[in-house]
Write an enzyme that holds these catalytic residues in place. Structure first.
Site, PDB file in Angstrom:
ATOM      1  CB  CYS A  23      -0.913   0.016   1.216  1.00  0.00           C
ATOM      2  SG  CYS A  23      -1.932   1.491   1.280  1.00  0.00           S
ATOM      3  N   GLY A  24       0.945   1.920  -1.154  1.00  0.00           N
ATOM      4  CA  GLY A  24       1.823   3.072  -1.291  1.00  0.00           C
ATOM      5  C   GLY A  24       1.401   4.258  -0.462  1.00  0.00           C
ATOM      6  CG  HIS A  25      -2.736   5.348   1.214  1.00  0.00           C
ATOM      7  ND1 HIS A  25      -3.258   4.082   1.058  1.00  0.00           N
ATOM      8  CD2 HIS A  25      -3.221   5.807   2.399  1.00  0.00           C
ATOM      9  CE1 HIS A  25      -4.036   3.791   2.097  1.00  0.00           C
ATOM     10  NE2 HIS A  25      -4.018   4.820   2.924  1.00  0.00           N
ATOM     11  CG  ASP A  61      -6.531   4.683  -2.969  1.00  0.00           C
ATOM     12  OD1 ASP A  61      -6.515   5.785  -2.386  1.00  0.00           O
ATOM     13  OD2 ASP A  61      -5.575   3.898  -2.972  1.00  0.00           O
ATOM     14  N   GLY A 114      -0.648   4.413  -4.468  1.00  0.00           N
ATOM     15  CA  GLY A 114       0.791   4.254  -4.645  1.00  0.00           C
ATOM     16  C   GLY A 114       1.178   2.994  -5.386  1.00  0.00           C
ATOM     17  CB  SER A 115       0.477  -0.615  -4.867  1.00  0.00           C
ATOM     18  OG  SER A 115      -0.910  -0.522  -4.563  1.00  0.00           O
TER      19      SER A 115
END
Length: 339
Positions: A89-91, A255, A260-261
């Protein structure tokens, strides 16, 4: 459940992150994927308490910090949402980068701090900019990411959507697998159509791909599942203009950030198609207008796949902190969801 569940709430580009600070029991030792399996199989009631109403909502996102297993990791994290547990999870990485600096888990050197975060998909390094003595912008370099399947086609059931015929899409991995499709194929336009229409289209695509496509990942079978679908504005070729997308993942969860991903997966697909070169920075815009910057950091391989690592940047902010309790005679204590 005994005791309180305490959390710190943050958001990155509008997407929430509920960081658990106490209330979980100690987990058995093991790899990060073993810890993920243990939490899923034995402690899932705590995820529902934290993510579901009345303490959360259908689009809440969470992070449970656990004991690292990989050498050099400053912290390790399990990601949770309305359906279960993600692999990347990028965020959340952007928020946790700032959180780690603010909590003194890492020390800044000059105007930078490096935070090594162990995720279920592997180690992710976050770089935190210190501005006026405060953690500000955060960038992370992804795990090796790749285009898994190109120019796939499926005919979707016509459930509340226009008759689209065949839908063309790619499948790409950016720490999690996503189906990537141009929203215009569904007759959808950003800024004109409601989010509910994007959710319906993306969910239909996700379910169709899950039913027909077998995924694989060279590192672990636990990584080989379709997390969701990303609908884009079709502006994949490099430009100084932003490209917009919306990610619908897990159980129709939306989202608020550019994802991010998801940005990583899009960059992997763009690079494989010759649409972006290493070092070219692209702006990715979410359904609410928040933005991440993304670029190809390196070219590499992942098993049999040509791959990249992506550099994704954004900012996270604090939203509050809370203590949650469970009364034993509360019939709704376990949590519920209303759509």
């Amino acid at each position: 459940m005994s005791g309180l569940l305490t959390v710190i709430d943050m958001h990155t580009g509008g997407e929430p992150l509920r960081i658990v600070t106490s209330g979980y029991p100690e987990l058995p030792r093991g790899t990060i994927l073993e810890k993920r399996a243990y939490v899923r199989d034995h402690l899932d009631h705590l995820r529902k308490i934290l993510m579901f109403e009345p303490r959360g909502h259908a689009d809440m996102y969470g992070a449970l910090l656990v004991e690292p297993d990989l050498p050099g990791a400053d912290l390790a994290v399990l990601f949770m949402h309305n359906e279960g547990y993600s692999t990347m999870c990028g965020h959340a990485i952007i928020a946790l980068g700032r959180y780690a600096v603010d909590q003194g888990l890492v020390e800044a050197v000059g105007d930078r701090a490096t935070v090594n975060i162990e995720c279920p998909c592997g180690m992710v390094r976050a770089e935190v900019v210190i501005r006026d003595g405060k953690a500000a912008d955060v960038s992370f370099e992804s795990v090796p990411s790749f285009l898994f399947a190109r120019d796939q086609e499926l005919t979707l059931e016509n459930r509340g959507l226009e008759n689209h015929g065949k839908i063309s899409f790619d499948i790409a991995y950016g720490g999690a697998f996503y189906a990537l499709a141009d929203a215009r194929q569904f007759g959808l336009e950003f800024g004109r159509d409601p989010v509910s229409a994007f959710v319906e289209a993306a969910d239909q695509l996700t379910r169709a791909v899950q039913a027909t496509t077998r995924l694989s990942h060279p590192d672990a079978e636990d990584l080989a599942f379709l997390y969701g679908s990303i609908l884009t504005d079709g502006r994949d070729a490099f430009s100084d203009q932003p490209t917009r997308n919306v990610c619908v993942f897990a159980e129709r969860q939306v989202d608020r950030s550019p994802t991010g991903s998801g940005v990583t997966a899009r960059l992997a697909a763009m690079h494989a198609r010759g649409q972006i070169a290493p070092g070219q920075a692209r702006t990715f815009e979410s359904i609410i207008g928040s933005r991440f910057s993304g670029s190809v950091a390196s070219v590499t391989t992942c098993g049999p796949h040509s791959a990249i690592t992506a550099l994704v940047s954004g900012r996270a902010f604090y939203a509050g902190r809370a203590e949650f309790t469970v009364e034993q005679d509360d019939p709704l204590a376990a949590g519920f969801l209303v759509r």
